[in-house]
Scaffold this motif. Structure first.
Motif, PDB file in Angstrom:
ATOM      1  N   ARG A 142      -4.594  -6.368  -4.495  1.00 10.57           N
ATOM      2  CA  ARG A 142      -3.623  -5.269  -4.421  1.00 10.57           C
ATOM      3  C   ARG A 142      -3.786  -4.362  -5.642  1.00 10.57           C
ATOM      4  O   ARG A 142      -4.162  -4.812  -6.721  1.00 10.57           O
ATOM      5  CB  ARG A 142      -2.202  -5.831  -4.391  1.00 10.57           C
ATOM      6  N   ASP A 143      -3.449  -3.093  -5.457  1.00  9.84           N
ATOM      7  CA  ASP A 143      -3.527  -2.141  -6.565  1.00  9.84           C
ATOM      8  C   ASP A 143      -2.647  -2.571  -7.725  1.00  9.84           C
ATOM      9  O   ASP A 143      -3.028  -2.442  -8.886  1.00  9.84           O
ATOM     10  CB  ASP A 143      -3.123  -0.743  -6.097  1.00  9.84           C
ATOM     11  N   SER A 144      -1.470  -3.099  -7.426  1.00  9.05           N
ATOM     12  CA  SER A 144      -0.552  -3.492  -8.500  1.00  9.05           C
ATOM     13  C   SER A 144      -1.127  -4.651  -9.319  1.00  9.05           C
ATOM     14  O   SER A 144      -0.987  -4.688 -10.543  1.00  9.05           O
ATOM     15  CB  SER A 144       0.821  -3.855  -7.939  1.00  9.05           C
ATOM     16  N   ALA A 145      -1.804  -5.592  -8.666  1.00  5.01           N
ATOM     17  CA  ALA A 145      -2.413  -6.707  -9.394  1.00  5.01           C
ATOM     18  C   ALA A 145      -3.550  -6.210 -10.287  1.00  5.01           C
ATOM     19  O   ALA A 145      -3.686  -6.648 -11.436  1.00  5.01           O
ATOM     20  CB  ALA A 145      -2.921  -7.757  -8.416  1.00  5.01           C
ATOM     21  N   ILE A 167      -4.056   1.316 -24.792  1.00  9.65           N
ATOM     22  CA  ILE A 167      -4.416   2.543 -24.076  1.00  9.65           C
ATOM     23  C   ILE A 167      -3.418   2.845 -22.967  1.00  9.65           C
ATOM     24  O   ILE A 167      -2.963   3.973 -22.818  1.00  9.65           O
ATOM     25  CB  ILE A 167      -5.841   2.434 -23.483  1.00  9.65           C
ATOM     26  N   LEU A 168      -3.076   1.813 -22.174  1.00  4.68           N
ATOM     27  CA  LEU A 168      -2.296   2.047 -20.960  1.00  4.68           C
ATOM     28  C   LEU A 168      -0.795   1.795 -21.115  1.00  4.68           C
ATOM     29  O   LEU A 168       0.000   2.433 -20.421  1.00  4.68           O
ATOM     30  CB  LEU A 168      -2.830   1.173 -19.823  1.00  4.68           C
ATOM     31  N   GLY A 169      -0.401   0.868 -21.957  1.00 11.82           N
ATOM     32  CA  GLY A 169       1.009   0.503 -22.023  1.00 11.82           C
ATOM     33  C   GLY A 169       1.469   0.002 -20.662  1.00 11.82           C
ATOM     34  O   GLY A 169       0.786  -0.794 -20.028  1.00 11.82           O
ATOM     35  N   ASP A 170       2.605   0.487 -20.196  1.00 10.52           N
ATOM     36  CA  ASP A 170       3.114   0.113 -18.866  1.00 10.52           C
ATOM     37  C   ASP A 170       2.978   1.255 -17.862  1.00 10.52           C
ATOM     38  O   ASP A 170       3.545   1.206 -16.773  1.00 10.52           O
ATOM     39  CB  ASP A 170       4.597  -0.277 -18.952  1.00 10.52           C
ATOM     40  N   ARG A 171       2.230   2.259 -18.209  1.00  8.66           N
ATOM     41  CA  ARG A 171       2.155   3.460 -17.375  1.00  8.66           C
ATOM     42  C   ARG A 171       1.443   3.232 -16.043  1.00  8.66           C
ATOM     43  O   ARG A 171       1.852   3.753 -15.020  1.00  8.66           O
ATOM     44  CB  ARG A 171       1.444   4.568 -18.131  1.00  8.66           C
ATOM     45  N   LEU A 172       0.362   2.460 -16.067  1.00 11.33           N
ATOM     46  CA  LEU A 172      -0.451   2.324 -14.862  1.00 11.33           C
ATOM     47  C   LEU A 172       0.305   1.597 -13.754  1.00 11.33           C
ATOM     48  O   LEU A 172       0.316   2.050 -12.611  1.00 11.33           O
ATOM     49  CB  LEU A 172      -1.762   1.612 -15.179  1.00 11.33           C
ATOM     50  N   ILE A 173       0.953   0.485 -14.075  1.00 11.93           N
ATOM     51  CA  ILE A 173       1.697  -0.251 -13.044  1.00 11.93           C
ATOM     52  C   ILE A 173       2.848   0.598 -12.521  1.00 11.93           C
ATOM     53  O   ILE A 173       3.138   0.592 -11.326  1.00 11.93           O
ATOM     54  CB  ILE A 173       2.176  -1.634 -13.553  1.00 11.93           C
ATOM     55  N   THR A 174       3.478   1.355 -13.403  1.00  9.48           N
ATOM     56  CA  THR A 174       4.556   2.253 -12.962  1.00  9.48           C
ATOM     57  C   THR A 174       4.010   3.316 -12.024  1.00  9.48           C
ATOM     58  O   THR A 174       4.602   3.591 -10.973  1.00  9.48           O
ATOM     59  CB  THR A 174       5.224   2.918 -14.178  1.00  9.48           C
TER      60      THR A 174
END
Length: 187
Positions: free
Chosen positions: A102-105, A117-124
């Motif tokens: 899955r994209d979220s995983a 680099i990403l923090g929590d931005r990508l999952i959000t």
């Protein structure tokens, strides 16, 4: 850069990671398969030739002389080895290649590997890319759009290939080389 392009920009590295996982799993599975086959060969050679050299008894001919019981024993041994080979191929190759990520995983994998680099931005960005879902939870669409744009900019900086343990594949390759060419040269 438009929001639609940003959404696609977020998904593109996830697709690259998905493909890299399949490649890595396939190469790892192939290496494990080759190790299994090489071990099968060398152990078989040691049992046949080594047993004969030590005890001057050819156990294969002794089993043949036993008649049907010897044939059943040899067949059982071969079936166990083939079942082991099929188990290795199934677990190490087929299950990994057929698994859907899955994209979220995948986003979580990238975020955990590259937190600065990403923090929590990508999952959000991945989980709230659906405007209906953002509305359902009462999030501001402008905030979500800003997060998606920010995630799309940052995700391009992520070296996806660094997610994997390449040393493990190198070690598998060395074991394969040692069990095939190395032992052949030694013998």
């Amino acid at each position: 850069c438009s929001l639609a392009e940003s959404r696609q920009g977020v998904r593109h590295p996830l697709e690259r990671l998905r493909g890299a996982i399949r490649t890595y799993g396939g190469v790892e599975g192939l290496a494990v398969l080759l190790i299994y086959l090489a071990l099968w060969f060398w152990i078989g050679l040691a049992l046949d030739y080594g047993f004969f050299k030590l005890f001057t008894v050819d156990w294969v001919q002794q089993l043949t002389a036993m008649g049907p019981a010897g044939s059943v024993l040899r067949t059982t041994f071969l079936v166990v080895l083939v079942a082991g080979l099929l188990a290795v191929v199934t677990v190490k190759v087929l299950l990994r290649l057929l698994r859907e990520f899955r994209d979220s995983a995948l986003a979580l994998v990238l975020e955990r590997r590259f937190p600065k680099i990403l923090g929590d931005r990508l999952i959000t960005a991945v989980e709230l890319a659906d405007p209906r879902l953002a509305q359902k939870y009462g999030f501001s669409q402008e905030m979500i759009d800003h997060t998606i744009l920010d995630a799309a900019e940052r995700v391009d900086q992520v070296p996806v290939q660094e997610v994997f343990n390449w040393k493990r594949l190198t070690n598998y390759g060395l074991v394969v080389a040692g069990l095939t060419v190395g032992l052949f040269v030694l013998v």
